[in-house]
Design an enzyme around this catalytic site. Structure first.
Site, PDB file in Angstrom:
ATOM      1  N   LYS A 105      -6.822   4.951   2.999  1.00  0.00           N
ATOM      2  CA  LYS A 105      -7.489   3.693   2.638  1.00  0.00           C
ATOM      3  C   LYS A 105      -7.654   2.730   3.794  1.00  0.00           C
ATOM      4  O   LYS A 105      -8.610   1.977   3.824  1.00  0.00           O
ATOM      5  CB  LYS A 105      -6.754   3.023   1.472  1.00  0.00           C
ATOM      6  CG  LYS A 105      -5.354   2.556   1.796  1.00  0.00           C
ATOM      7  CD  LYS A 105      -4.592   2.207   0.522  1.00  0.00           C
ATOM      8  CE  LYS A 105      -3.220   1.671   0.843  1.00  0.00           C
ATOM      9  NZ  LYS A 105      -2.307   1.713  -0.301  1.00  0.00           N
ATOM     10  N   ARG A 109       5.501  -4.014  -8.471  1.00  0.00           N
ATOM     11  CA  ARG A 109       4.056  -3.829  -8.489  1.00  0.00           C
ATOM     12  C   ARG A 109       3.814  -2.896  -9.678  1.00  0.00           C
ATOM     13  O   ARG A 109       4.220  -3.233 -10.781  1.00  0.00           O
ATOM     14  CB  ARG A 109       3.507  -3.315  -7.151  1.00  0.00           C
ATOM     15  CG  ARG A 109       2.003  -3.636  -7.028  1.00  0.00           C
ATOM     16  CD  ARG A 109       1.378  -3.220  -5.702  1.00  0.00           C
ATOM     17  NE  ARG A 109       1.242  -1.777  -5.586  1.00  0.00           N
ATOM     18  CZ  ARG A 109       0.737  -1.168  -4.510  1.00  0.00           C
ATOM     19  NH1 ARG A 109       0.340  -1.861  -3.459  1.00  0.00           N
ATOM     20  NH2 ARG A 109       0.628   0.153  -4.481  1.00  0.00           N
TER      21      ARG A 109
END
Ligand SMILES: *Cc1c(COP(=O)(O)O)cnc(C)c1O
Length: 354
Positions: free
Chosen positions: A36, A129
Site C-alpha cells: 500500500k 483498531r
C-alpha cells in the site's frame, strides 16, 4: 519534466525482502508483502516476489487490481466495505474481516460469481483498531459464518502498534494462538493461517523469540525502509534508502532568517515564529506540501536544514553545506513511511523505478 521525482531501487527492495523472508522462514513464518505504501505499483511488487514473499497484501482494492496478473494469493488488509463486496471477491483471494454483515455480503457476491472467498477473522488484542474484542462475539459469528456458502474461514489474525501503539509480546500473541486452538477444537475447523501482525512483530524474531503457532506476518514498512516498527530500530542487512526523493532548486539567495515587516498568518493560517540566525543561504526547491510533509523528508546532505515552505515551495537552509549548489541542481532526500506514501500518491511526483 523530470522533477520532482521519487526514485525506487528495485535491487534494494528485493534485497530487503529476501533478508526479511529469510528471518521469518527460519521461524516457520510466511511473509505477506504489503504494497500500500507504493500504491500497489506492479514493478515494485515484482521485486517483493523476487525476494520471496508468499502473498501480496494491500488495504485498497484499487491497488490489488493493479496486481491481478501475479499468480500469488492476494489479501485485502482493510476490512472490506459492503459496497465493494463484488470487487473484493473478484480481485482478492483472502480478506481480513470482523463484521458478520460484511461477510454475508461477501458470501452473496462470491456465490453470484461462482467463486470461493477466504476469510481471516481479526481479533483485537488491545490496540483498538480493527477486530473482535470479545471472544464470545467471535464465537457467535463463527457459528453463523459456517452456515454461509462460498466463504471459508481459513485463519485468525491480529493487528498491533497501529492505533494504540501496543507492542506485540509473547503474552498477547500467545492469547491469539490459544484462541485459534480453541476455535479449531470447538468448531472442527482447520485454521491454516495465524497472522501475527505487521512490522512491529519482527522485534521478537530479531531477539530470537520463536512465536509458537504464528505462521504469517504482513510486512510493509520493514521491507521498504529496513526497520522494525515496535521500537523503530534498523534491521541488519537491509537498506533504508531504496526510495529517494529528488527535487530541483529554483532559487538560491542570501536572506535574513527573520521576515521583514509585521507578521500575520502564513499560507496555512498559522502565525509563524522565527529564530534570528543572521543572514543565511536560502535554497528554494520546486516541491510543496501538496506532495510531501516537510517532516517526512530527510536531506541526504547533512549540511542542509529544512526551514519550511508552502503548497508548492520547499525552503532549505544551505549555509552549512559543503556543496556549492546552483539553480537547476538537484537535492536528494530519504523518506519516512509517510513521506513515501504521500510522494507515491502525488500525481505531480514522477516515479522512476529501476
Ligand atoms: C498496513 C498494514 C500492515 C503492514 O504494516 P507495516 O507496519 O507497514 O508492516 C499489516 N496489516 C494491516 C492490517 C495493515 O493495514
Amino acid at each position: 519534466m523530470a522533477y520532482p521525482k521519487i526514485e525506487v531501487d528495485l535491487s534494494k527492495i528485493k534485497h530487503n525482502t529476501a533478508t526479511l523472508v529469510k528471518l521469518c522462514n527460519k521461524y516457520g513464518i510466511r511473509v505477506a508483502g504489503v504494497t500500500k505504501v507504493f500504491c500497489g505499483n506492479a514493478e515494485i511488487a515484482r521485486a517483493y516476489l523476487d525476494g520471496g514473499v508468499s502473498y501480496l497484501a494491500d488495504s485498497r482494492i484499487e491497488n490489488l487490481i493493479k496486481l491481478k496478473d501475479f499468480k500469488v494469493p492476494k489479501i485485502l488488509l482493510r476490512l472490506p466495505m459492503i459496497s465493494e463486496a463484488e470487487r473484493v471477491v473478484e480481485y482478492t483471494d483472502i480478506s481480513l474481516n470482523s463484521e458478520l454483515a460484511t461477510i454475508k455480503a461477501l458470501s452473496k457476491a462470491a456465490k453470484e460469481k461462482e467463486r470461493n472467498h477466504k476469510i481471516i477473522l481479526m481479533f483485537d488484542l488491545g490496540d483498538l483498531r480493527e477486530g473482535y474484542f470479545k471472544e464470545e462475539d467471535l464465537f457467535t459469528d463463527i457459528e453463523e459464518i459456517l452456515k454461509l456458502e462460498n466463504v471459508e474461514v481459513i485463519g485468525l489474525g491480529t493487528n498491533l502498534t497501529c492505533y494504540g501503539g501496543v507492542i506485540p509480546s509473547e503474552e498477547n500473541l500467545g492469547r491469539l494462538v490459544n484462541l485459534a486452538k480453541k476455535i479449531e477444537e470447538d468448531y472442527r475447523l482447520k485454521l491454516e493461517i495465524i497472522s501475527g501482525g505487521n512490522s512491529s512483530t519482527l522485534h521478537m524474531l530479531i531477539d530470537g523469540k520463536k512465536l509458537e503457532g504464528i505462521n504469517q506476518l504482513r510486512l510493509g514498512e520493514s521491507i521498504v525502509l529496513g526497520r522494525e516498527t515496535a521500537f523503530g530500530n534498523r534491521i541488519e542487512n537491509t537498506h533504508d534508502d531504496a526510495f529517494q526523493l529528488v527535487v530541483e532548486i529554483i532559487e538560491i539567495k542570501d536572506k535574513p532568517s527573520v521576515p521583514v515587516g509585521e507578521i500575520g498568518m502564513d499560507a496555512f493560517g498559522k502565525v509563524p515564529t522565527f529564530e534570528d540566525r543572521g543572514i543565511r543561504k536560502r535554497i528554494i526547491c520546486a516541491i510543496g506540501k501538496q506532495d510531501i510533509d516537510f517532516d517526512s523528508i530527510l536531506p541526504m546532505d547533512e549540511g542542509i536544514k529544512i526551514l519550511g515552505g508552502s503548497s508548492d515551495h520547499l525552503i532549505l537552509d544551505g549555509t552549512e553545506s559543503n556543496i556549492d549548489y546552483k539553480v537547476g541542481d538537484e537535492i536528494r532526500f530519504k523518506l519516512t513511511y509517510g513521506g513515501i506514501l504521500r510522494a507515491m500518491t502525488s500525481e505531480y511526483v514522477k516515479k522512476v523505478i529501476r
